[in-house]
Design an enzyme around this catalytic site. Structure first.
Site, mmCIF file in Angstrom:
data_model
loop_
_atom_site.group_PDB
_atom_site.id
_atom_site.type_symbol
_atom_site.label_atom_id
_atom_site.label_comp_id
_atom_site.label_asym_id
_atom_site.label_seq_id
_atom_site.Cartn_x
_atom_site.Cartn_y
_atom_site.Cartn_z
ATOM 1 N N GLU A 101 0.820 -1.215 0.000
ATOM 2 C CA GLU A 101 0.000 0.000 0.000
ATOM 3 C C GLU A 101 0.850 1.259 0.000
ATOM 4 O O GLU A 101 0.329 2.361 0.022
ATOM 5 C CB GLU A 101 -0.998 -0.004 1.166
ATOM 6 C CG GLU A 101 -0.420 -0.371 2.500
ATOM 7 C CD GLU A 101 -1.474 -0.576 3.598
ATOM 8 O OE1 GLU A 101 -2.638 -0.200 3.389
ATOM 9 O OE2 GLU A 101 -1.109 -1.089 4.659
ATOM 10 N N CYS B 209 -7.270 -6.155 -1.715
ATOM 11 C CA CYS B 209 -8.209 -6.109 -0.583
ATOM 12 C C CYS B 209 -8.741 -4.718 -0.295
ATOM 13 O O CYS B 209 -9.506 -4.538 0.642
ATOM 14 C CB CYS B 209 -7.576 -6.703 0.668
ATOM 15 S SG CYS B 209 -6.241 -5.715 1.334
HETATM 16 C C1 PEP Z 1 -6.151 -0.381 2.079
HETATM 17 O O1 PEP Z 1 -5.402 0.545 2.365
HETATM 18 O O2 PEP Z 1 -6.624 -0.570 0.937
HETATM 19 C C2 PEP Z 1 -6.548 -1.362 3.108
HETATM 20 C C3 PEP Z 1 -7.200 -2.456 2.811
HETATM 21 O O3 PEP Z 1 -6.261 -1.035 4.369
HETATM 22 P P1 PEP Z 1 -7.139 -0.015 5.235
HETATM 23 O O4 PEP Z 1 -8.339 0.364 4.410
HETATM 24 O O5 PEP Z 1 -7.478 -0.722 6.474
HETATM 25 O O6 PEP Z 1 -6.196 1.117 5.430
HETATM 26 MG MG MG Z 2 -4.413 0.611 4.277
#
Ligand code: PEP
Ligand code: MG
Length: 569
Positions: free
Chosen positions: A429, A500
């Protein structure tokens, strides 16, 4: 026609039920006897928590709505917050009535949070306002039964709706929502989507422009509210609605099957959850496992972090709920937009570029070790995948692995049952992780692409800032090139790659992910049938030719148009 923001898909036709916010009328200056007043306050808070708890339990029983119960849990946390309570009691002690004391304290928090650049902090202001109003209603003894007694097929028009009201909505009586405030990320918006209730938010002046009993059409996909429609328009929308309902019925067929492309390639669809009790519901709603359990939510709304036993029980509950299917539990992802007061995470000038995810954990190893020990204990004798958030260097993955080893050694020395070696994966990410995805995929057991953060970091763009909000775009060619690169790196080294972030739930992007070679997707439970159906409508060769065509386009707008045009339903 009134134009608002499209928040929850679908078409509803019905008569307006206008809900005017009840004025919270009380005498600010009423002097009150502190003893009995404090007791009134305690009783009202208790009643609020009891009511909210029973709504929360009710939602937890419903497969696709279990995640919504988290919002109610936050409200219970706010009502029971020791600092808020002691400030209210001080004011009551000084002679204010309970209503005025609560109002003053909440207004102070609301003013502090409302101006934040950060969307989650602004949402917290909304939460405090809802809790304040609900407790004052209890103190004043006012109740509004109009929603509970609404005629079947009503379209609810209001300024805004609190999560408790949303939790109680009966979708036979209320078939559509028109709200003056809020947007896709508001609690009402999120809950409308999980309920499959067509909704349009941000319709300015709706309560003045529409009258009780007006016949209206809500077009949740276009963000439009059509008042006094002619016969032809009504007939056309009834037909569209039939088509949509038929589509939904057909979606049901896609709830409980494997996810296979038209040429038989399997792309398992897992669910994202943020609390352990949601795992069972996620599987019931069609998930083939849990692809992302965001454990930071276990640490929110409480004054001290959960201990090792409590965490081990929570992780076990998630593994049990998944009934032997794959479970991926992500270690604490604090910092950035996720504030976790009980961990004393410091406010930073630039939290998105600060001490987030594993960075924080590696600097707070006691807390991290406790979590790792709990994970290993929960996984004793069964399978579990551990996922590390906000990785930006190989050294971080290696350091985390050493800590997992240390946790295992400790448990073994203590004679406690724990898992042997577990697959450890990394979230991709950050741009750094994306660029070194080839290296990471050789050392990590799997990769999971967090597009929510990755899109923001690639575009150097804060979603909460309206001035640059339009740049936050998962259809941007830069984002797609990066995703393709990451997934190709995974394929080259044989490491499974999951997407995800929220984009995994957008069926327009599904054929691109298939073409890039993704192994699986992880998404909110409600989106499973649609994405599963989309996968079934494409062969790999067809997805490849779409992805080649899209790869030649120059702008996000062109990409979006091409994918809209190619969408199969
Ligand atoms: C994302 O950053 O896409 C992720 C799944 O993590 P979060 O939304 O919990 O930051
Ligand atoms: Mg994230």
């Amino acid at each position: 026609m009134l134009q608002g923001i499209a928040v929850s898909d679908g078409i509803a036709l019905g008569r307006v039920l206008l809900l005017r916010a009840q004025a919270l009328v009380f005498d600010e200056a009423r002097s009150a006897d502190p003893g009995p007043e404090a007791e009134r306050f305690t009783k009202a808070v208790g009643a609020f928590c009891d009511n909210t708890m029973s709504r929360m339990r009710h939602l937890q029983q419903l497969p696709v709505r279990a995640e919504d119960s988290k919002i109610l849990e936050t409200h219970i946390g706010i009502a029971g917050d020791p600092e808020l309570n002691s400030r209210v009691r001080e004011l009551i002690e000084s002679g204010l009535c309970a209503e005025a004391a609560l109002s003053r304290v909440c207004d102070m928090y609301i003013a502090a949070f409302s101006d934040s650049h950060d969307e989650l902090t602004r949402l917290r202001a909304e939460d405090i306002r809802d809790v304040r109003n609900a407790i004052i209603h209890l103190l004043l003894g006012v109740e509004d039964d109009s929603i509970r007694e609404a005629p079947k097929g009503s379209i609810l028009v209001a300024e805004e709706l609190s999560p408790s009201v949303m939790a109680d909505l009966d979708t036979e009586r209320i078939v559509g929502l028109v709200l003056e405030k809020g947007g896709p990320a508001s609690h009402a918006g999120i809950m409308a989507r999980t309920m499959g209730l067509p909704a349009v938010c941000g319709v300015r002046g709706a309560a003045d422009k529409l009258s009780q009993g007006d016949f209206v059409i809500v077009d949740g996909s276009r963000g439009a509210v059509i008042s006094s429609p002619g016969e032809k328009v009504v007939a056309e929308y009834r037909r569209k609605r039939e088509v949509q309902l038929e589509e939904r019925r057909c979606m049901e067929d896609f709830r409980d099957r494997r996810t296979l492309s038209a040429d038989g390639i399997e792309y398992p669809l897992y669910c994202n959850i943020s609390m352990p009790c949601a795992a069972g519901g996620a599987i019931e709603a069609g998930g083939e496992g849990i692809g992302l359990f965001r454990t930071e939510y276990l640490f929110m709304n409480r004054s001290s972090p959960p201990g090792e036993d409590e965490q081990a029980a929570a992780y076990s509950q998630a593994i049990d709920g998944a009934g032997g299917r794959q479970v991926v539990i992500r270690t604490l992802d604090v910092g950035g937009d996720k504030s976790v007061p009980c961990l004393g995470v410091r406010q930073e000038e630039n939290p998105f570029l600060g001490l987030r995810g594993v960075r924080w954990c590696l600097q707070n190893q006691d807390i991290f070790l406790t979590q790792l020990r709990a994970l290993l204990r929960a996984a004793a004798g069964r399978s579990l995948h551990i996922l590390l958030p906000m990785i930006s260097a190989l050294s971080e993955l290696r350091a985390c692995r050493r800590l997992i080893e240390k946790a295992r050694e400790q448990l073994t020395n203590e004679g406690k049952p724990c898992a042997g070696s577990l697959p450890v994966g990394v979230m991709i990410e950050t741009p750094a992780a994306a660029v070194i995805a080839d290296q990471l995929s050789r050392e990590a057991a799997f990769m999971s692409i967090g597009t929510n953060d990755l899109v923001g970091y690639i575009m150097a763009c804060d979603r909460g800032n309206p001035a640059v909000g339009s740049l936050y775009d998962p259809f941007h060619p830069a984002v797609l090139r990066v995703l393709k690169h990451i997934i190709r790196c995974g394929s080259a080294s044989g490491a499974p790659v999951c997407v995800c972030g929220e984009t995994a739930a957008d069926p327009r992007l599904t054929p691109l992910y298939m073409s890039y070679g993704v192994t699986s997707l992880s998404l909110p439970a409600g989106a499973i049938p649609r994405v599963r159906k989309t996968v079934s409508l494409w062969t790999k060769a067809e997805a490849d030719s779409l992805s080649e065509a899209v790869g030649r386009l120059d702008t996000a707008k062109e990409v979006r148009e091409a994918l809209d045009g190619a969408a199969r339903v």
